[in-house]
Design a protein around this motif. Structure first.
Motif, PDB file in Angstrom:
ATOM      1  N   LEU A 162       0.806  -1.222   0.000  1.00 31.39           N
ATOM      2  CA  LEU A 162       0.000   0.000   0.000  1.00 31.39           C
ATOM      3  C   LEU A 162       0.841   1.276   0.000  1.00 31.39           C
ATOM      4  CD1 LEU A 162      -2.870   1.197   0.118  1.00 31.39           C
ATOM      5  CD2 LEU A 162      -2.682   1.129   2.618  1.00 31.39           C
ATOM      6  N   LEU A 163       1.824   1.359   0.870  1.00 31.23           N
ATOM      7  CA  LEU A 163       2.580   2.589   1.045  1.00 31.23           C
ATOM      8  C   LEU A 163       3.835   2.602   0.179  1.00 31.23           C
ATOM      9  CD1 LEU A 163       2.433   2.854   4.953  1.00 31.23           C
ATOM     10  CD2 LEU A 163       0.812   3.780   3.282  1.00 31.23           C
ATOM     11  N   SER A 164       4.275   3.793  -0.144  1.00 30.40           N
ATOM     12  CA  SER A 164       5.536   3.928  -0.867  1.00 30.40           C
ATOM     13  C   SER A 164       6.675   3.333  -0.051  1.00 30.40           C
ATOM     14  CB  SER A 164       5.813   5.401  -1.160  1.00 30.40           C
ATOM     15  OG  SER A 164       7.046   5.558  -1.830  1.00 30.40           O
ATOM     16  N   SER A 165       6.634   3.503   1.262  1.00 27.22           N
ATOM     17  CA  SER A 165       7.683   2.963   2.133  1.00 27.22           C
ATOM     18  C   SER A 165       7.673   1.441   2.153  1.00 27.22           C
ATOM     19  CB  SER A 165       7.522   3.504   3.555  1.00 27.22           C
ATOM     20  OG  SER A 165       6.250   3.199   4.084  1.00 27.22           O
ATOM     21  N   ASP A 166       6.568   0.819   1.754  1.00 29.10           N
ATOM     22  CA  ASP A 166       6.516  -0.633   1.584  1.00 29.10           C
ATOM     23  C   ASP A 166       7.190  -1.034   0.267  1.00 29.10           C
ATOM     24  OD1 ASP A 166       4.947  -0.812   3.927  1.00 29.10           O
ATOM     25  OD2 ASP A 166       3.100  -0.597   2.774  1.00 29.10           O
ATOM     26  N   GLU A 167       6.801  -0.365  -0.787  1.00 29.55           N
ATOM     27  CA  GLU A 167       7.262  -0.706  -2.138  1.00 29.55           C
ATOM     28  C   GLU A 167       8.767  -0.558  -2.303  1.00 29.55           C
ATOM     29  OE1 GLU A 167       8.910   0.830  -5.742  1.00 29.55           O
ATOM     30  OE2 GLU A 167       7.943   2.217  -4.366  1.00 29.55           O
ATOM     31  N   VAL A 168       9.351   0.477  -1.670  1.00 30.79           N
ATOM     32  CA  VAL A 168      10.790   0.719  -1.854  1.00 30.79           C
ATOM     33  C   VAL A 168      11.648  -0.389  -1.265  1.00 30.79           C
ATOM     34  CG1 VAL A 168      10.537   3.226  -2.010  1.00 30.79           C
ATOM     35  CG2 VAL A 168      10.919   2.163   0.240  1.00 30.79           C
ATOM     36  N   LEU A 169      11.092  -1.167  -0.341  1.00 32.13           N
ATOM     37  CA  LEU A 169      11.839  -2.295   0.209  1.00 32.13           C
ATOM     38  C   LEU A 169      12.202  -3.305  -0.871  1.00 32.13           C
ATOM     39  CD1 LEU A 169       9.794  -2.997   3.477  1.00 32.13           C
ATOM     40  CD2 LEU A 169      11.936  -1.709   3.273  1.00 32.13           C
ATOM     41  N   LEU A 170      11.370  -3.370  -1.910  1.00 33.25           N
ATOM     42  CA  LEU A 170      11.601  -4.311  -3.001  1.00 33.25           C
ATOM     43  C   LEU A 170      12.377  -3.690  -4.150  1.00 33.25           C
ATOM     44  CD1 LEU A 170      11.029  -7.109  -4.295  1.00 33.25           C
ATOM     45  CD2 LEU A 170       8.939  -6.108  -5.251  1.00 33.25           C
ATOM     46  N   THR A 171      12.124  -2.431  -4.445  1.00 30.27           N
ATOM     47  CA  THR A 171      12.613  -1.846  -5.700  1.00 30.27           C
ATOM     48  C   THR A 171      13.856  -0.971  -5.571  1.00 30.27           C
ATOM     49  OG1 THR A 171      11.125   0.059  -5.449  1.00 30.27           O
ATOM     50  CG2 THR A 171      10.280  -1.856  -6.655  1.00 30.27           C
ATOM     51  N   LYS A 172      14.266  -0.617  -4.358  1.00 28.77           N
ATOM     52  CA  LYS A 172      15.360   0.344  -4.220  1.00 28.77           C
ATOM     53  C   LYS A 172      16.629  -0.215  -3.594  1.00 28.77           C
ATOM     54  CE  LYS A 172      12.870   3.619  -5.974  1.00 28.77           C
ATOM     55  NZ  LYS A 172      13.158   4.123  -7.336  1.00 28.77           N
ATOM     56  N   SER A 173      16.638  -1.490  -3.252  1.00 32.90           N
ATOM     57  CA  SER A 173      17.833  -2.069  -2.637  1.00 32.90           C
ATOM     58  C   SER A 173      17.817  -3.581  -2.807  1.00 32.90           C
ATOM     59  CB  SER A 173      17.894  -1.725  -1.145  1.00 32.90           C
ATOM     60  OG  SER A 173      18.781  -2.575  -0.444  1.00 32.90           O
ATOM     61  N   ALA A 174      18.923  -4.122  -3.289  1.00 33.02           N
ATOM     62  CA  ALA A 174      19.027  -5.582  -3.438  1.00 33.02           C
ATOM     63  C   ALA A 174      19.003  -6.259  -2.068  1.00 33.02           C
ATOM     64  CB  ALA A 174      20.312  -5.939  -4.183  1.00 33.02           C
ATOM     65  N   GLU A 175      19.588  -5.594  -1.060  1.00 34.18           N
ATOM     66  CA  GLU A 175      19.649  -6.178   0.280  1.00 34.18           C
ATOM     67  C   GLU A 175      18.263  -6.290   0.901  1.00 34.18           C
ATOM     68  OE1 GLU A 175      22.092  -5.574   4.512  1.00 34.18           O
ATOM     69  OE2 GLU A 175      22.095  -3.995   2.993  1.00 34.18           O
ATOM     70  N   THR A 176      17.483  -5.210   0.839  1.00 36.21           N
ATOM     71  CA  THR A 176      16.136  -5.263   1.412  1.00 36.21           C
ATOM     72  C   THR A 176      15.223  -6.139   0.567  1.00 36.21           C
ATOM     73  OG1 THR A 176      15.508  -3.211   0.273  1.00 36.21           O
ATOM     74  CG2 THR A 176      16.331  -3.011   2.532  1.00 36.21           C
ATOM     75  N   ALA A 177      15.411  -6.145  -0.749  1.00 36.28           N
ATOM     76  CA  ALA A 177      14.591  -6.986  -1.623  1.00 36.28           C
ATOM     77  C   ALA A 177      14.797  -8.462  -1.296  1.00 36.28           C
ATOM     78  CB  ALA A 177      14.929  -6.717  -3.082  1.00 36.28           C
ATOM     79  N   ALA A 178      16.035  -8.835  -0.995  1.00 35.42           N
ATOM     80  CA  ALA A 178      16.323 -10.231  -0.649  1.00 35.42           C
ATOM     81  C   ALA A 178      15.591 -10.630   0.626  1.00 35.42           C
ATOM     82  CB  ALA A 178      17.825 -10.423  -0.486  1.00 35.42           C
ATOM     83  N   LEU A 179      15.505  -9.714   1.581  1.00 40.89           N
ATOM     84  CA  LEU A 179      14.788  -9.999   2.828  1.00 40.89           C
ATOM     85  C   LEU A 179      13.287 -10.091   2.588  1.00 40.89           C
ATOM     86  CD1 LEU A 179      16.822  -7.678   5.219  1.00 40.89           C
ATOM     87  CD2 LEU A 179      16.638 -10.167   5.405  1.00 40.89           C
ATOM     88  N   VAL A 180      12.745  -9.202   1.749  1.00 42.51           N
ATOM     89  CA  VAL A 180      11.320  -9.272   1.404  1.00 42.51           C
ATOM     90  C   VAL A 180      10.993 -10.650   0.815  1.00 42.51           C
ATOM     91  CG1 VAL A 180       9.537  -8.408  -0.163  1.00 42.51           C
ATOM     92  CG2 VAL A 180      11.002  -6.791   1.062  1.00 42.51           C
ATOM     93  N   LYS A 181      11.816 -11.110  -0.099  1.00 41.23           N
ATOM     94  CA  LYS A 181      11.584 -12.405  -0.742  1.00 41.23           C
ATOM     95  C   LYS A 181      11.749 -13.549   0.258  1.00 41.23           C
ATOM     96  CE  LYS A 181      13.143 -10.589  -5.183  1.00 41.23           C
ATOM     97  NZ  LYS A 181      14.236 -10.563  -6.198  1.00 41.23           N
ATOM     98  N   ALA A 182      12.731 -13.430   1.136  1.00 42.25           N
ATOM     99  CA  ALA A 182      12.954 -14.483   2.127  1.00 42.25           C
ATOM    100  C   ALA A 182      11.779 -14.600   3.086  1.00 42.25           C
ATOM    101  CB  ALA A 182      14.237 -14.193   2.902  1.00 42.25           C
ATOM    102  N   TYR A 183      11.257 -13.463   3.548  1.00 43.48           N
ATOM    103  CA  TYR A 183      10.121 -13.488   4.474  1.00 43.48           C
ATOM    104  C   TYR A 183       8.844 -13.943   3.779  1.00 43.48           C
ATOM    105  CZ  TYR A 183      13.164 -10.692   7.524  1.00 43.48           C
ATOM    106  OH  TYR A 183      14.196 -10.242   8.305  1.00 43.48           O
ATOM    107  N   ALA A 184       8.696 -13.612   2.500  1.00 44.26           N
ATOM    108  CA  ALA A 184       7.524 -14.066   1.754  1.00 44.26           C
ATOM    109  C   ALA A 184       7.534 -15.589   1.600  1.00 44.26           C
ATOM    110  CB  ALA A 184       7.488 -13.399   0.381  1.00 44.26           C
ATOM    111  N   ASN A 185       8.716 -16.156   1.523  1.00 50.12           N
ATOM    112  CA  ASN A 185       8.856 -17.602   1.334  1.00 50.12           C
ATOM    113  C   ASN A 185       8.874 -18.388   2.635  1.00 50.12           C
ATOM    114  OD1 ASN A 185       8.996 -17.525  -1.500  1.00 50.12           O
ATOM    115  ND2 ASN A 185      11.191 -17.062  -1.459  1.00 50.12           N
ATOM    116  N   ASP A 186       9.200 -17.728   3.752  1.00 51.90           N
ATOM    117  CA  ASP A 186       9.390 -18.444   5.015  1.00 51.90           C
ATOM    118  C   ASP A 186       8.821 -17.622   6.170  1.00 51.90           C
ATOM    119  OD1 ASP A 186      10.275 -19.800   7.257  1.00 51.90           O
ATOM    120  OD2 ASP A 186      12.294 -20.144   6.491  1.00 51.90           O
ATOM    121  N   VAL A 187       7.599 -17.924   6.547  1.00 53.88           N
ATOM    122  CA  VAL A 187       6.939 -17.168   7.614  1.00 53.88           C
ATOM    123  C   VAL A 187       7.662 -17.345   8.944  1.00 53.88           C
ATOM    124  CG1 VAL A 187       5.308 -19.007   8.240  1.00 53.88           C
ATOM    125  CG2 VAL A 187       4.703 -16.594   8.639  1.00 53.88           C
ATOM    126  N   HIS A 188       8.277 -18.517   9.162  1.00 54.01           N
ATOM    127  CA  HIS A 188       8.976 -18.761  10.422  1.00 54.01           C
ATOM    128  C   HIS A 188      10.214 -17.877  10.541  1.00 54.01           C
ATOM    129  CE1 HIS A 188       6.294 -22.090  11.217  1.00 54.01           C
ATOM    130  NE2 HIS A 188       6.600 -22.633  10.051  1.00 54.01           N
TER     131      HIS A 188
END
Length: 225
Positions: A162-188
């Motif tokens: 929803l928020l711009s501050s949410d979206e930038v986690l994926l699109t503005k940094s490889a480091e934060t994008a990797a964490l977004v993908k990791a958390y999406a794949n592994d809730v634990h």
């Protein structure tokens, strides 16, 4: 299930208001399916509060990613804390005014944010027009806004953050994008990191010893009658 009465009986031993609120937060988080974390004891209550200070420290919905990371770093938190704590947006609502620019004028060119899913943007516009309706509320997690889970991160990957501050986690940094993908794949993994980051946040500049006070009434200072 923990009722408010049971929760209050459990935290009767917690004397400081700051700890009371943090412990209560863990119990509420459990009620909506989230992780538990131990609340370190010993933090005393502040002798004052500053809304300006809070606004300076807390990231705004439209902050850039470098600004968000800098605000976290200033408080001793790191990039993992940034992404993990952002996952708290799996619960709650946001006002139209906090994300309107993404729907109509993201880059000052009169166009919507290109990272937004088209159908999701159209859905948001129905309740968030170009002007007015500032206080209309929308779920931060469009899939499961009353359950603590990892759909927040899955939504970001689908262009439905929803928020711009949410979206930038994926699109503005490889480091934060990797964490977004990791958390999406592994809730634990998300739960583990979120719990630790909550402890880290609770340990920001604690008042101990003779600093601050232990309030008798959480709504006011001891000498404020």
């Amino acid at each position: 299930m923990c009722t408010p009465k049971i929760i209050l009986s459990q935290i009767a031993r917690v004397k400081q208001c700051s700890q009371y609120l943090r412990f209560f937060g863990t119990q509420i988080n459990l009620q909506v399916g989230g992780p538990y974390w131990d609340v370190p004891l010993g933090r005393r209550d502040s002798l004052g509060a500053s809304i300006q200070g809070s606004n300076n420290d807390i990231p705004a919905p439209n902050n850039t990613l470098p600004t968000i990371i800098t605000k976290f770093n200033r408080l001793g938190l790191n990039v993992v804390d940034v992404v993990a704590l952002s996952g708290g947006h799996t619960i709650g609502l946001s006002r139209c005014t906090s994300f309107r620019q993404r729907l109509y004028n993201q880059s000052g060119n009169g166009l919507a944010d290109s990272t937004l899913d088209v159908s999701y943007a159209a859905q948001l516009r129905q309740g968030c027009p170009r002007s007015g309706s500032d206080n209309n509320l929308f779920p931060l997690d469009v899939v499961s806004s009353t359950k603590f889970d990892n759909f927040y991160f899955k939504n970001i990957l689908a262009g439905r953050g929803l928020l711009s501050s949410d979206e930038v986690l994926l699109t503005k940094s490889a480091e934060t994008a990797a964490l977004v993908k990791a958390y999406a794949n592994d809730v634990h993994l998300f739960f583990q990191h979120f719990a630790q980051s909550m402890v880290n946040m609770g340990n920001i500049m604690p008042l101990t010893g003779s600093q601050g006070e232990i309030r008798k009434d959480c709504r006011r200072l001891n000498n404020d009658h």
